[in-house]
Design a protein around this motif. Sequence first.
Motif, short mmCIF file in Angstrom:
data_model
loop_
_atom_site.label_atom_id
_atom_site.label_comp_id
_atom_site.label_asym_id
_atom_site.label_seq_id
_atom_site.Cartn_x
_atom_site.Cartn_y
_atom_site.Cartn_z
N SER A 92 0.90 7.90 -8.96
CA SER A 92 1.19 8.67 -7.74
C SER A 92 2.58 9.27 -7.79
O SER A 92 2.81 10.38 -7.29
CB SER A 92 1.04 7.78 -6.51
N ASP B 184 0.87 5.30 -1.93
CA ASP B 184 0.34 6.28 -0.99
C ASP B 184 0.77 7.68 -1.43
O ASP B 184 1.94 7.90 -1.74
CB ASP B 184 0.87 5.97 0.41
N HIS B 185 -0.16 8.61 -1.43
CA HIS B 185 0.15 10.00 -1.80
C HIS B 185 1.30 10.54 -0.95
O HIS B 185 2.13 11.32 -1.43
CB HIS B 185 -1.09 10.87 -1.63
N ASN B 186 1.35 10.11 0.30
CA ASN B 186 2.41 10.55 1.22
C ASN B 186 3.46 9.47 1.45
O ASN B 186 4.12 9.45 2.49
CB ASN B 186 1.79 10.99 2.55
N GLY B 187 3.61 8.57 0.49
CA GLY B 187 4.64 7.54 0.58
C GLY B 187 6.04 8.15 0.55
O GLY B 187 6.23 9.30 0.16
N THR C 104 0.81 -1.22 0.00
CA THR C 104 0.00 0.00 0.00
C THR C 104 0.84 1.27 0.00
O THR C 104 0.51 2.25 -0.69
CB THR C 104 -0.93 0.01 1.23
N SER C 105 1.94 1.27 0.74
CA SER C 105 2.74 2.49 0.83
C SER C 105 3.46 2.84 -0.47
O SER C 105 3.97 3.95 -0.62
CB SER C 105 3.75 2.39 1.99
#
Length: 331
Positions: free
Chosen positions: A159, A94-97, A90-91
């Motif tokens: 992303s 992630d937009h904030n990965g 998932t990370s």
Amino acid sequence: MTFPITRHRRLRRTASIRNMVRETQLTVNDFIYPIFVTVGTGVKEEIPSMPGVYHLSLDLLQAEIEKVVASGVQSILLFGVPHDKDAVGTSAYDHNGIVQEATRAVKTWAPQLVVVADTCLCQFTDHGHCGVIHHDERTGTAEVDNDASLELLVKTAVSQAEAGADIIAPSNMMDGFVSAIREGLDEAGYEMVPIMSYSVKYASAFYGPFREAAHSTPQFGDRKTYQMDPANVREALREAEADVVEGADMLMVKPALAYLDVLRMVKEHFDLPVVAYNVSAEYSMVKAAAANGWIDERAVVLETLTGMKRAGADIIITYHALDAARWLKGE
């Protein structure tokens, strides 16, 4: 004509003459420098098997970026080492990965620097494979689900482009990954973001130090069902041709040193830029030999990189990039 009319040594007589007739030119413009970014603060941890290469947290990344810019190297390749992992990585999307955050930061500090984002799931999955795992309850086996993995790889690529990545570099070796990512990028409005495809990626023993660096060692099995058999060469043409048809903008051969014949073949058969990845164990072996005083590190590195360029590489991804840039300037 033969000797003594022909004397090949005439064109080797002085350094200036040798420079004039040199066939292959290695320059700082050829290099991409890989960087491992991780979560937390105040993190600068040397990777034991890769001397001089570090895990860097975002707060310490800027100093490294300043070194890259000062060296003249114009591109970096970002790998992320996250805090949390799960079965579907998932990370990674992630937009904030970690890769997304690092990309935004780098484009703020050095907007001219080309940021290449590695697009894979292996660093972000708890099982260490490059895609989604399908468990067959009937047979008790587990394998990477190709098509289900494509959906997540597309999300990851989009992303990364949203975060400001200049180039998407998918390294997963799933069938159809280039076409899926190209379609996803185009639909999201990133039709001008190129794909540097890991087109010819072998299931190589030369990745060992990288797996330590990226914390991406598979927790079961291996990657031989999706990475290539080191014994195969004609298969490389099929893999590269598929990526060309699917919309790749650059073709990569990985590893480089043991596959210079493959690199030359890809260069001769396709008119796209060819990338060589001078991988972790190739780097570590040179570092170990140099630390023991067995080789001249500078001479060996520059000769090796020149060999990759001579074999057909237009671009070289190398952990030696900053040192090589300095040496090419005569420092």
